[in-house]
Design an enzyme around this catalytic site. Sequence first.
Site, mmCIF file in Angstrom:
data_model
loop_
_atom_site.group_PDB
_atom_site.id
_atom_site.type_symbol
_atom_site.label_atom_id
_atom_site.label_comp_id
_atom_site.label_asym_id
_atom_site.label_seq_id
_atom_site.Cartn_x
_atom_site.Cartn_y
_atom_site.Cartn_z
ATOM 1 N N TYR A 59 0.814 -1.223 0.000
ATOM 2 C CA TYR A 59 0.000 0.000 0.000
ATOM 3 C C TYR A 59 0.845 1.269 0.000
ATOM 4 C CZ TYR A 59 -0.172 -0.247 5.274
ATOM 5 O OH TYR A 59 0.077 -0.330 6.613
ATOM 6 N N GLU A 60 0.161 2.376 -0.296
ATOM 7 C CA GLU A 60 0.787 3.688 -0.517
ATOM 8 C C GLU A 60 1.789 3.658 -1.675
ATOM 9 O OE1 GLU A 60 -0.958 5.552 0.890
ATOM 10 O OE2 GLU A 60 -1.618 4.533 2.698
ATOM 11 N N GLY A 61 1.495 2.848 -2.677
ATOM 12 C CA GLY A 61 2.367 2.709 -3.839
ATOM 13 C C GLY A 61 3.228 1.476 -3.690
#
Length: 598
Positions: free
Chosen positions: A440-442
């Site tokens: 997550y978050e890229g």
Amino acid sequence: MPTYKAPVNETMFVLNDVLGLERYRNFSGFAEATPDIIEAIATEAAKLSEEVLFPLNLAGDREGCRRNEDGSVVVPKGFRGAFELYRAGGWLGLAVPEEFGGQGLPYVLHTVVAEYMSSANMSLMMYPGLTQGAIAAILVHGSQEQKQTYLPKMVAGTWSGTMNLTEPHCGTDLGMLRTRAVPVGDGSYRISGQKIFISAGEHDMAENIVHLVLARIEGAPAGTKGISLFIVPKFLPDENGEPGRRNGVSCGAIEHKMGIHGNATCVMNYDEATGYLIGAENKGLNAMFVMMNEARLGVGLQGLAVAEAAYQNAASYARERIQGRSLSGPKAPDRPADPIIVHPDIRRALLTIKAWNEGGRAFLLWTALKSDIAHRSSEESERQAADDLLGLMTPILKGVLTDKGFDHTVMAQQIFGGHGYIEEHGMSQYVRDARIAMIYEGANGIQALDLVGRKLGMNGGRAVMALFKEIGDFCEENRADESLSFFTKHLKKGLNDLQAATMWFMQHAMAKPDNAGAGSTDYMHLFGLVVVGYMWARMAKAAQAGLAAAAGEREAFLRNKLITARFFMERIMPETALRKARIESGAETMMAMAAEAF
């Protein structure tokens, strides 16, 4: 049952001996952050982490969150009480400006506290973590009215926040998003669409939840150029700023996932919900990236935090578990077998995790300090240099510390043998929780592409050239010091590999972009090795300097620091040559096979 003790001594060594935090006393918020005050705050955070948050971690994982028929979500038992203690202690606003109810203390101190609390209970700390990211976005891009309406209550923790980017068909490629925003005519918009994977999207620990939602205004350009950001509260604030009418936003489901069971990861439905534009039309990504960058640093912190908790339990187990005899002769002749910590391979695993955790902590706090310098220095050149480095380090810190964090929870689990696979020992939870941080978050592959494709060449390569010079100068300045030459020699070799790989990209990636893509992950890890190696060289210098006046526990601490530094340089740093060789092999073989052959 697992245990956890916050590494306060490790933190204070980095802040005081390595980073020299007192040099920044002229910055706003730093004058109050004396070494004694920082240690007192860290000790209180450790107490809350160890005594309140950590005991709920295993139970929260087993119980998970529950969604009721009306769409409301109930968090695991004990979470509400723990969050109330966290909220009442003012922890959420530690580094937020005082005008909005925060304490205005350094961001690096917030980072210290966040590590301990994430080690203790990653799932629970994601609720205020998302709120802090939303606070950061509103601080930078919100209007004065929006700041006054939302920030005091979010800083107090009575309202929480989220970020809503992902849609079922749209993950990293945000240009494909379909959530739409229709202007009403009174300055508000009607937001309709569905978002998935929304951490802390619905829960019962706050009076209101402030969602930051990416959407496309009707008639906006296609792709990422037409995306705007909106504040969409669960309850619309009334004339007194209190939660009023229920908005058209609801939790449609809780995702059934591998880990972080104590955090409500929600499918969020927006049915003509009232939203308010934050920042300029079609500039939503600019505003969201303030939150994203804050979140990426926080996720890198999670990778370190979970690995630290896993390491502590593995080290404790290795000292107690007896199995086999030492290769050099019995070490516990009065017992039927020796503790497994006598075996070199167990020590290899433990020292690998320890070296990465301690080096990663220095990397994290050094980067957090750059954020403080970028926002608080009165010197424009100093602010610019710090901001340059912060942008360069963000994808490296996120990608490397989370990849290694997962690897090291698995390594710690392996030390337990079969017991590590049994849920009651808690090692499985660390593995499962650490896995999401790589995604997550890229996802980390995106972080690597961001580093190679955007960050290296930004401002003509100003940041990377400045960092190469800083590390090179450190090696040269300390080369003649016999107590440090071992460390500078290995660091310089790693730096040479990194510079050669960077030059190879310059020569081979412009004409053939697949070369950049093929080598990006290895380059990110090569860069991470050099930066963490730089941190270890600095820690070794600080440890050597402190030994002359040290005795007792302090002397043992510093000598162990030097042993760990040598281990990193001997056993881990040489990986730079492997990463460089992979990068220089290019993309030809990787891209040669037809898709249907996979």
